[in-house]
Design a protein around this motif. Structure first.
Motif, short mmCIF file in Angstrom:
data_model
loop_
_atom_site.label_atom_id
_atom_site.label_comp_id
_atom_site.label_asym_id
_atom_site.label_seq_id
_atom_site.Cartn_x
_atom_site.Cartn_y
_atom_site.Cartn_z
N ASN A 191 1.81 37.29 14.11
CA ASN A 191 1.20 38.30 13.26
C ASN A 191 1.13 37.78 11.83
OD1 ASN A 191 1.01 40.36 15.37
ND2 ASN A 191 3.23 40.44 15.23
N MET A 249 3.22 35.09 7.84
CA MET A 249 4.51 35.63 7.43
C MET A 249 5.46 35.73 8.61
SD MET A 249 6.22 36.41 4.86
CE MET A 249 4.88 36.36 3.68
N GLU A 250 4.96 36.24 9.74
CA GLU A 250 5.83 36.30 10.92
C GLU A 250 6.19 34.90 11.39
OE1 GLU A 250 6.16 39.03 14.84
OE2 GLU A 250 4.56 37.57 14.95
N ASN A 255 8.96 33.51 9.20
CA ASN A 255 10.24 34.17 9.47
C ASN A 255 10.85 33.70 10.80
OD1 ASN A 255 11.24 36.42 7.58
ND2 ASN A 255 9.03 36.75 7.58
N LEU A 256 10.02 33.60 11.83
CA LEU A 256 10.55 33.19 13.13
C LEU A 256 11.02 31.73 13.09
CD1 LEU A 256 7.94 34.86 15.53
CD2 LEU A 256 10.21 35.71 14.90
N GLU A 273 14.29 31.61 11.41
CA GLU A 273 15.31 32.09 12.33
C GLU A 273 15.69 31.00 13.34
OE1 GLU A 273 14.27 36.17 13.64
OE2 GLU A 273 15.29 35.59 15.50
N ARG A 317 16.45 38.14 3.34
CA ARG A 317 16.50 38.98 4.54
C ARG A 317 17.43 38.40 5.59
NH1 ARG A 317 11.92 39.21 8.80
NH2 ARG A 317 12.65 40.87 10.14
N ARG A 343 -4.36 39.82 10.56
CA ARG A 343 -2.97 39.46 10.83
C ARG A 343 -2.84 38.51 12.00
NH1 ARG A 343 -1.40 38.97 7.00
NH2 ARG A 343 0.75 38.88 7.68
N ARG A 355 10.26 32.30 22.06
CA ARG A 355 11.20 33.32 22.54
C ARG A 355 11.50 34.34 21.46
NH1 ARG A 355 15.83 30.91 26.49
NH2 ARG A 355 14.46 30.45 28.24
N ARG A 356 11.65 33.86 20.24
CA ARG A 356 11.91 34.79 19.14
C ARG A 356 10.71 35.69 18.89
NH1 ARG A 356 16.74 33.07 16.87
NH2 ARG A 356 17.28 31.18 17.98
N LEU A 367 8.65 36.73 21.23
CA LEU A 367 8.74 37.74 22.29
C LEU A 367 9.73 38.84 21.90
CD1 LEU A 367 8.75 35.73 25.63
CD2 LEU A 367 7.20 37.59 25.06
N MET A 368 10.86 38.43 21.35
CA MET A 368 11.89 39.41 21.00
C MET A 368 11.50 40.22 19.77
SD MET A 368 15.55 37.69 21.90
CE MET A 368 15.38 36.09 21.14
N ALA A 369 10.78 39.60 18.84
CA ALA A 369 10.47 40.28 17.58
C ALA A 369 9.31 41.27 17.74
CB ALA A 369 10.13 39.26 16.50
N SER A 370 8.26 40.87 18.45
CA SER A 370 7.09 41.74 18.52
C SER A 370 6.26 41.51 19.79
CB SER A 370 6.21 41.55 17.29
OG SER A 370 5.75 40.22 17.21
N LEU A 371 6.81 40.78 20.74
CA LEU A 371 6.22 40.58 22.06
C LEU A 371 4.94 39.75 22.04
CD1 LEU A 371 7.35 41.53 24.77
CD2 LEU A 371 5.68 43.37 24.77
N PHE A 405 14.66 35.64 30.05
CA PHE A 405 13.48 34.78 30.00
C PHE A 405 13.25 34.07 31.33
CE2 PHE A 405 14.35 34.86 25.32
CZ PHE A 405 13.20 35.55 25.01
N MET A 431 8.27 47.25 19.80
CA MET A 431 9.31 46.22 19.72
C MET A 431 9.62 45.85 18.28
SD MET A 431 11.40 44.63 21.54
CE MET A 431 10.70 45.08 23.13
N ASN A 448 13.18 46.57 16.23
CA ASN A 448 13.89 45.49 15.54
C ASN A 448 14.08 45.78 14.05
OD1 ASN A 448 14.58 42.90 17.11
ND2 ASN A 448 12.59 43.46 17.95
N ARG A 500 19.89 38.94 19.13
CA ARG A 500 19.14 38.25 18.09
C ARG A 500 19.75 38.49 16.72
NH1 ARG A 500 13.61 40.20 15.93
NH2 ARG A 500 13.05 38.48 14.56
N ALA A 504 8.66 41.05 7.15
CA ALA A 504 8.61 40.44 8.48
C ALA A 504 7.20 40.01 8.86
CB ALA A 504 9.15 41.43 9.52
#
Lengths: 482, 482
Positions: free
Chosen positions: A175, A178-179, A182-183, A186, A211, A320, A335-336, A338-342, B95, B178, B182, B211, B340
């Protein structure tokens, strides 16, 4: 490419290669028209374009001269941050200052975005509508992270075209950049880790560090050539740096561009220390020169570079859609994601893939670059005319930001506050460092070529800055009233 | 509402209020047709709908009977987790198991998504195309977090319609639920904090905790009435819980629905302890009863509930639009959204606002609910027919998941592996708890009414499960070969 563009490129090559030197006069329009076998109006257009791109300057009644890049207006100098590990707390100030970005009554000199009118929104809308109507329902499952195969293929082709080897498998659609950033952060850090950044730094990078509970160490950065690699080497030798977050191409706010040799040296240095690089390259397509600058990732052989970019500044603001080519960290980032926003919006991914394949992205980019380059000259000239003596301004070769150093004692937050009262926004220098240095700097957005208010706004800000420059001793007391 | 739907609702009210009791025979079609003054075919349709919704059952040559909700097939019992603070590490397993979701050759009993064919994708595409073509370029700046004013207004109206007071100002639009979940988790916790969750828990909640470096404490949860509030009270009394993450409406995987009294008690309890609730309500619209269940947020008077939902399960899969109404944490969440991912795709936000205003969302939802309710009966019957003796199955009043407890000793990972070899996916119970209990449970997706392979797939899984149930002593050794 049109005939005058080809001619301009050819002359620019001559300047870049040294066969035409600073101060030298270009052949007259008539001479060039004859020698090249093109019409005088083509030559005029080419010279105009070269002027817009900053290669030459027109002198009244004398003709066009190759510009001395260290020309009449001084540039800010290499920054000298104190190389210490700092907690980051900038967000409150950033939100306070940038909340004004949405107010359309303000002249957006402080904006982070270029004018949305620069982009082919109607054509994008058609591509989006078409992709949505033809959407295979299964794609709503299939296009989850790492993202649409069609879009990743298009992005991969663009890496290939710039001579950068990127496996489509390592691309993760996000997205916006920026996403992605961040990912990536991480994926390569844990809270409490230390990250090396430029000085000045893009404030959103500082926010991302804040953050995640990371510390920052700022590295000396030159306004024209970017982060100073020897300084970074010293920092890596003395501090437990876990990652670097840098913008080698048209850094925000400096607009600096690392030369290829520096990029190569940077990558060698990081490989030696096994430190990953988060490369924020959202402005790379907005070059004013003749050739797209390659990202530092082009020299990466160890998969250490997580290259992040997007279409938000070049094609599709508000859609975006960004991505990262995350090297050896690609699976971890996917993977992150997927976990953050699929996933990133599936019709939007497919719509952009459709546009990239058929929409004429490169033609649009050529127009966009020229509009920005022309506007840079206009805004830089206005600043030279209206800002106080002693002001220094960058001469960026891409992007849409000028970094302006005001005389000592002019407080940028004060200037920001007073400019706001005159309906002009600014991004004060305080935002661009963890320790709020750059108190006498402002970032000025020149990405609004269509806005007739810009020149007047520069004059307004310059007038206020001149007044402040005359009474610097009062700045501290006035600041208390902000 | 059509005539037969009104009739069915009326009879359902009679059942809910007790004027028609379990086991009682409904009046014959002819009697009802006469007494209500409607056609026999309207009565037939109403009885069919009541059967689909699980209120009545047809007995051959005898008519329709009010169903005994604790009917022939037993439900799983209240869970009894050990109330201890646990580190969370489920991601690798999740996963590994769910990578199969994208393989369209598999029958998707293990999928987290309903069939995309259930959704009005062509109509959405028109709304999206229209919104994109008419997009005011300024919205690309204006619709940054907290999001599009038009979409937030539409979402706010839906809260109002369900009798839930939500200020549009507290709504933040996100990239699907999601991202909302988060960001909310980030707003109310710091790494190392303890979060109370249901038992079993949606695995993505466990991943989100993992996470962010949070610990989980699992709370006893009833397969029909949801989290056990007295058990939660005990946990809050004994552990430093910083937040709860719960799904009061149609919990994933149980399908449980907390009664209003329990929701009220939950909110009182949390208010007493000043503990925020992250309420995941993505299935709330998918009720099979006569009335939309209200979220727990409806009882919140202190702004402690961060209510999260999306359109991904009800309208627009793959569009990735969700939101949170985050109460007193709204500004903190909006800022985190900016950091984010800056914004949710602007044309997509505007397109959904357009559809919500003109597209017939409620009509679509009625059809969707009925399709899911009918399919639930079909799948539940197939399980009753084919699964081993001693199997227990939930009877959810909404959503699209059945939670199936197999006889002791049947290992769900083994069942998953063997089913995959027969082209059927499953979600093994191990995914739904931080300590991988529920080893003899599977979650079965009944959200694919159009898929003719489903009944055969249930038979295949049942046959394998029967074989495993006959030789449970070998399970441990076989598991070693996974």
């Amino acid at each position: 490419m049109k005939r005058y563009e080809a001619l301009a490129d050819d002359i620019a090559h001559g300047i870049a290669s040294g066969s035409l030197r600073p101060g030298e006069r270009l052949p007259s329009v008539r001479e060039t028209s004859a020698s090249r076998g093109v019409s005088p109006s083509t030559v005029f257009q080419a010279y105009d374009l070269l002027e817009a791109r900053g290669f030459v300057e027109a002198r009244p009644r004398s003709g066009y001269f190759v510009r001395d890049r260290a020309g009449s207006q001084a540039e800010p100098a290499l920054s000298h941050p104190i190389a210490r590990e700092q907690e980051v707390e900038v967000s409150d100030l950033v939100f306070q200052v940038l909340g004004h970005a949405r107010d359309r009554t303000l002249v957006p000199l402080g904006s982070a975005f270029p004018a949305a009118s620069l982009f082919p929104l109607p054509k994008l809308a058609l591509a989006l509508g078409k992709a949505a109507r033809q959407l295979d329902p299964w794609k709503t499952v299939e296009d989850l992270a790492p993202g649409s195969a069609a879009l990743r293929r298009q992005v991969g082709l663009r890496y290939l075209a710039m001579g950068c080897h990127v496996d489509a498998q390592e691309i993760v659609v996000t997205n916006g950049a920026m996403e992605a950033l961040n990912l990536c952060l991480e994926a390569v850090t844990r809270p409490g880790d230390l990250v090396a950044v430029e000085s000045p730094t893009f404030y959103a990078a500082l926010q991302a560090l804040e953050r995640r509970g990371l510390k920052a160490v700022e590295v000396a950065t030159h306004p024209r050539t970017g982060v100073d690699v020897p300084s970074l080497a010293a920092v890596l030798g003395q501090h437990p740096v876990k990652a670097c977050w840098l913008m080698p191409n048209f850094q925000n706010p400096l607009g600096s561009l690392m030369p290829d040799t520096a990029k190569h040296a940077l990558i060698d240095l990081l490989a030696e220390h096994d430190v990953p690089l988060i490369e924020d390259d959202v402005y790379g397509e907005l070059y004013f020169g003749t050739q797209k600058p390659r990202p530092a990732k082009a020299w990466d052989r160890k998969g250490l570079v997580l290259h992040c970019s997007s279409f938000s500044k070049t094609l599709a603001p508000g859609y975006r859609v960004g991505w990262t080519a995350a090297g050896r960290y690609a699976q971890s980032v996917a993977r992150r994601k997927l976990m953050a926003s699929l996933a990133t919006s599936v019709p939007v991914q497919e719509g952009l893939a459709e546009y990239l394949q058929h929409g004429g992205y490169d033609r649009h980019l050529r127009q966009l670059r020229q509009a920005l380059a022309t506007q840079r000259q206009l805004v830089a000239r206005a600043i030279a005319r209206h800002f106080p003596e002693g002001t220094r301004v960058t001469q960026p070769e891409g992007g849409y930001f000028l970094w302006v150093e005001l005389p000592d004692g002019v407080d940028a937050l004060e200037l920001h506050r007073l400019s706001l009262s005159q309906d002009v926004s600014l991004a004060p220098g305080h935002l661009f460092s963890a320790d709020h240095r750059f108190a006498n700097h402002v970032r000025i957005n020149f990405g609004h070529p269509g806005d007739p208010r810009v020149e007047g706004a520069i004059k307004t800000v310059g007038t206020i800055a001149r007044a402040l420059a005359r009474q610097p001793q009062d700045a501290a007391s006035r600041r208390g009233t902000l």
